[in-house]
Write a protein that holds these residues in place. Sequence first.
Motif, short mmCIF file in Angstrom:
data_model
loop_
_atom_site.label_atom_id
_atom_site.label_comp_id
_atom_site.label_asym_id
_atom_site.label_seq_id
_atom_site.Cartn_x
_atom_site.Cartn_y
_atom_site.Cartn_z
N ASP A 107 0.83 -1.22 0.00
CA ASP A 107 0.00 0.00 0.00
C ASP A 107 0.85 1.26 0.00
N SER A 108 1.96 1.24 0.73
CA SER A 108 2.83 2.42 0.76
C SER A 108 3.47 2.66 -0.60
N GLN A 109 3.82 1.59 -1.33
CA GLN A 109 4.38 1.74 -2.66
C GLN A 109 3.37 2.41 -3.59
N ASN A 163 0.68 4.24 -2.60
CA ASN A 163 0.34 5.58 -2.10
C ASN A 163 1.43 6.62 -2.36
N HIS A 164 2.67 6.19 -2.46
CA HIS A 164 3.76 7.13 -2.74
C HIS A 164 3.86 7.46 -4.23
N GLY A 165 2.92 6.97 -5.00
CA GLY A 165 2.88 7.32 -6.42
C GLY A 165 3.76 6.49 -7.31
N ASN A 166 4.39 5.44 -6.76
CA ASN A 166 5.24 4.60 -7.61
C ASN A 166 4.42 3.72 -8.54
N TYR A 185 1.52 -2.94 -9.17
CA TYR A 185 2.74 -3.26 -8.41
C TYR A 185 3.07 -4.75 -8.51
#
Length: 77
Positions: free
Chosen positions: A17-19, A21-24, A31
């Motif tokens: 989720d962080s990947q 949410n950070h726009g990556n 992903y």
Amino acid sequence: MATMNVSLPNDLKIFVDSQVNHGNYGSTSEYIRDLIRHDHDRGQLRDALIEGARSPIATEVDSAYFESLRDQAQAST
């Protein structure tokens, strides 16, 4: 496109989720597809390296060989 459900421990879900949410990545699916593509590419590279290591030596690798490679590289630019 086929659908697949994947269960993850909470800490891995937080990481994914962080990947996203950070726009990556645009989505969790994007992903996961990227991870699978990289793993597939890595497997193909590994197979090619093993095939090359098992193949017979075709030419002697000496200073003339490297000079020839330099000439080819300069000619292609």
